[in-house]
Design a protein around this motif. Structure first.
Motif, mmCIF file in Angstrom:
data_model
loop_
_atom_site.group_PDB
_atom_site.id
_atom_site.type_symbol
_atom_site.label_atom_id
_atom_site.label_comp_id
_atom_site.label_asym_id
_atom_site.label_seq_id
_atom_site.Cartn_x
_atom_site.Cartn_y
_atom_site.Cartn_z
ATOM 1 N N LYS A 55 -15.481 -18.265 36.598
ATOM 2 C CA LYS A 55 -15.763 -17.666 37.904
ATOM 3 C C LYS A 55 -15.372 -18.623 39.034
ATOM 4 O O LYS A 55 -14.686 -18.233 39.988
ATOM 5 C CB LYS A 55 -17.253 -17.335 37.991
ATOM 6 N N ARG A 56 -15.764 -19.898 38.900
ATOM 7 C CA ARG A 56 -15.441 -20.884 39.943
ATOM 8 C C ARG A 56 -13.930 -21.076 40.088
ATOM 9 O O ARG A 56 -13.403 -21.150 41.199
ATOM 10 C CB ARG A 56 -16.101 -22.234 39.605
ATOM 11 N N VAL A 57 -13.248 -21.165 38.953
ATOM 12 C CA VAL A 57 -11.796 -21.391 38.995
ATOM 13 C C VAL A 57 -11.090 -20.204 39.652
ATOM 14 O O VAL A 57 -10.209 -20.370 40.503
ATOM 15 C CB VAL A 57 -11.252 -21.630 37.565
ATOM 16 N N LEU A 58 -11.471 -18.977 39.244
ATOM 17 C CA LEU A 58 -10.836 -17.789 39.813
ATOM 18 C C LEU A 58 -11.103 -17.691 41.309
ATOM 19 O O LEU A 58 -10.199 -17.411 42.104
ATOM 20 C CB LEU A 58 -11.339 -16.535 39.099
ATOM 21 N N GLU A 59 -12.349 -17.924 41.720
ATOM 22 C CA GLU A 59 -12.682 -17.815 43.143
ATOM 23 C C GLU A 59 -12.016 -18.907 43.968
ATOM 24 O O GLU A 59 -11.588 -18.668 45.103
ATOM 25 C CB GLU A 59 -14.202 -17.842 43.323
ATOM 26 N N SER A 60 -11.878 -20.108 43.381
ATOM 27 C CA SER A 60 -11.165 -21.182 44.094
ATOM 28 C C SER A 60 -9.694 -20.833 44.276
ATOM 29 O O SER A 60 -9.111 -21.073 45.339
ATOM 30 C CB SER A 60 -11.296 -22.501 43.315
ATOM 31 N N ALA A 61 -9.098 -20.233 43.214
ATOM 32 C CA ALA A 61 -7.691 -19.843 43.325
ATOM 33 C C ALA A 61 -7.516 -18.739 44.361
ATOM 34 O O ALA A 61 -6.562 -18.750 45.156
ATOM 35 C CB ALA A 61 -7.185 -19.374 41.958
ATOM 36 N N LEU A 62 -8.447 -17.776 44.386
ATOM 37 C CA LEU A 62 -8.377 -16.702 45.389
ATOM 38 C C LEU A 62 -8.557 -17.245 46.797
ATOM 39 O O LEU A 62 -7.905 -16.780 47.740
ATOM 40 C CB LEU A 62 -9.446 -15.640 45.071
ATOM 41 N N GLU A 63 -9.430 -18.224 46.948
ATOM 42 C CA GLU A 63 -9.631 -18.835 48.266
ATOM 43 C C GLU A 63 -8.361 -19.538 48.730
ATOM 44 O O GLU A 63 -7.999 -19.487 49.911
ATOM 45 C CB GLU A 63 -10.794 -19.831 48.195
ATOM 46 N N GLY A 64 -7.674 -20.185 47.805
ATOM 47 C CA GLY A 64 -6.406 -20.818 48.159
ATOM 48 C C GLY A 64 -5.364 -19.797 48.577
ATOM 49 O O GLY A 64 -4.579 -20.027 49.513
ATOM 50 N N GLU A 65 -5.353 -18.632 47.904
ATOM 51 C CA GLU A 65 -4.391 -17.583 48.255
ATOM 52 C C GLU A 65 -4.669 -17.017 49.647
ATOM 53 O O GLU A 65 -3.734 -16.789 50.428
ATOM 54 C CB GLU A 65 -4.444 -16.470 47.208
ATOM 55 N N ILE A 66 -5.942 -16.767 49.975
ATOM 56 C CA ILE A 66 -6.244 -16.206 51.295
ATOM 57 C C ILE A 66 -5.961 -17.218 52.396
ATOM 58 O O ILE A 66 -5.523 -16.859 53.498
ATOM 59 C CB ILE A 66 -7.716 -15.708 51.356
ATOM 60 N N THR A 67 -6.161 -18.512 52.102
ATOM 61 C CA THR A 67 -5.843 -19.554 53.079
ATOM 62 C C THR A 67 -4.352 -19.564 53.388
ATOM 63 O O THR A 67 -3.933 -19.644 54.550
ATOM 64 C CB THR A 67 -6.292 -20.936 52.565
ATOM 65 N N ASP A 68 -3.525 -19.476 52.342
ATOM 66 C CA ASP A 68 -2.077 -19.427 52.554
ATOM 67 C C ASP A 68 -1.689 -18.169 53.335
ATOM 68 O O ASP A 68 -0.758 -18.198 54.156
ATOM 69 C CB ASP A 68 -1.343 -19.446 51.202
ATOM 70 N N HIS A 69 -2.393 -17.080 53.079
ATOM 71 C CA HIS A 69 -2.025 -15.818 53.714
ATOM 72 C C HIS A 69 -2.354 -15.794 55.204
ATOM 73 O O HIS A 69 -1.522 -15.373 56.024
ATOM 74 C CB HIS A 69 -2.750 -14.668 53.001
#
Length: 431
Positions: A55-69
């Motif tokens: 859960k932490r890994v997936l949410e961290s990766a999603l947070e990185g994607e929204i930051t780039d976006h």
């Protein structure tokens, strides 16, 4: 650049990693495991450490994607009045290798954010799909796969979802069935597997498997075709023309089990190909006409026929068999007489070639894997379902690669004999 430390516990380090980084990761993992144990937290299962980490890994990766976006870090004042900004999250449950995990997927005010690690409407990560396909290829039914996932991972996956996952292989099957082939193969083996298909009423239908041995001694399944049991020369002409259109221009020998119309089709497509009937199948069919108490005697009487040094010698031995057993078992004599033209070709070759072409044993191991998967299903609703099951079984053959090595070693001597017997047809230029 890659830097390697030498020693009994050496590890390979990339330019972005140092020994201290690796040590820190190991310490962090150890701390997490110790904490889980001290708090009575399970490593696996629902709510376990692996689920929480996922859960932490997936949410961290999603947070990185929204930051780039959106172009700014979370809580960064730079995000104000820039045209697009974060807009909270929405909860979503995805099925992973460690079970169902609830993740918070970020959103943006413009609604243009397209996450990649967990795509929109995606409910399963790829590892789960691969697991389902692997279990299906091993012969488990959709119900058994669903029960397995529920028991081991605590994940509720419907039989319809599993069917949807396995249906994806049909696209790959189409590409596989039409892929380009080598220009020449030393041997083709053609055999059939009978499956039960419910088309109005349940009936046995043959699925034909064509397997080749390459000039390097590797096994290559060229394709699978469904028949209705009434195939003749026209049907086989269609199959072999398809293979020729995929690039197969020459076959030295084709081994089969007396399939009706096949020799005529081979003569049309590959005029120089020698059609050889499977001697083992010929013997098995002979025993169907003999009483059980005579099997050993009939086998002993037929052995001099198929081990004869030449066709003339085989003819003499067969006349002796006919004289001894023809009155009691005329059907066996007729069986061999009818198959004689396709039986005798291998007698003109040396022992190395005889060993590998006098039977379809080379394809029997493949058929055994297919039968295992087919028996687990009982019967299939339609032809496409049967082909899908067999295709997945074929794709799961030899996962370790050890079988490929054994094949190569087993075929070295026969391929040398083929090179001599069919001079000029297995040269590199033909490939």
């Amino acid at each position: 650049m890659t830097e390697t430390a030498v020693g009994p516990e050496s590890v390979e380090l990339t330019g972005d990693e140092s020994p201290s980084d690796a040590t820190t990761d190991e310490q962090l993992i150890a701390m997490l495991v110790d904490r889980a144990r001290s708090e009575g937290l399970q490593l696996t299962g629902e709510g376990g450490l692996l689920q929480q980490l996922t859960k932490r890994v997936l949410e961290s990766a999603l947070e990185g994607e929204i930051t780039d976006h959106v172009g700014y870090e979370k809580h960064d004042p730079a995000g104000k009045n820039n045209g697009n900004s974060r807009n909270g999250t929405r909860a979503k449950i995805v099925l992973t290798d460690v079970g169902p995990v609830e993740v918070k997927v970020p959103r943006d005010t413009a609604g243009t954010f397209e996450p990649q690690i967990v795509k929109k409407r995606q409910r399963r990560l790829t590892g789960v799909d691969e697991m389902v396909l692997s279990l299906s290829a091993k012969g488990l039914t959709h119900g058994e796969i669903s029960a397995h996932l529920a028991e081991v991972y605590g994940a509720e996956v419907s039989k319809q979802t599993i069917s949807t996952i396995t249906d994806k292989v049909m696209e790959g099957m189409g590409e596989w069935q039409s892929r380009p082939l080598d220009r020449v193969y030393p041997v083709l083996f053609v055999d059939a597997i009978n499956v039960k298909i419910r088309d109005g009423q349940v009936a046995n239908r043959p699925i034909y498997v064509v397997m080749a041995v390459t000039v390097e001694g590797h096994r290559d399944i060229l394709g699978i075709w469904a028949g209705d049991g009434g195939e003749g020369a026209k049907y086989w002409l269609h199959v072999f023309t398809e293979l020729k259109n995929r690039g197969l221009h020459d076959v030295l020998m084709l081994v089969c089990d007396g399939l009706k119309g096949l020799p005529e089709a081979v003569e049309t497509v590959w005029p120089r190909t020698i059609v050889q009937t499977c001697v083992v199948h010929l013997l098995r069919n002979s025993f169907r006409y003999a009483a059980r108490q005579d099997w050993d005697k009939v086998a002993k009487a037929l052995k001099p026929v198929y081990t004869a040094p030449s066709e003339d010698a085989a003819t003499e031995r067969f006349l002796e068999f006919q004289e001894a057993w023809g009155r009691k078992y005329p059907a066996i004599v007729k069986l061999w007489s009818d198959a004689w033209a396709e039986f005798v070709p291998f007698l003109s070759f040396d022992v190395e070639i005889r060993k590998v072409i006098c039977s379809t044993n080379a394809i029997e191991s493949v058929n055994a894997r297919i039968r295992k998967a087919v028996r687990a299903r009982g019967h299939f609703p339609n032809e496409a379902a049967a082909l899908k099951c067999i295709y997945m079984a074929l794709m799961s053959l030899d996962p370790t690669g050890k079988g490929r090595k054994r094949w190569t070693m087993r075929w070295k001597a026969p391929l040398n004999a083929f090179q001599i017997a069919f001079e000029g047809r297995l040269t590199p230029s033909n490939n």
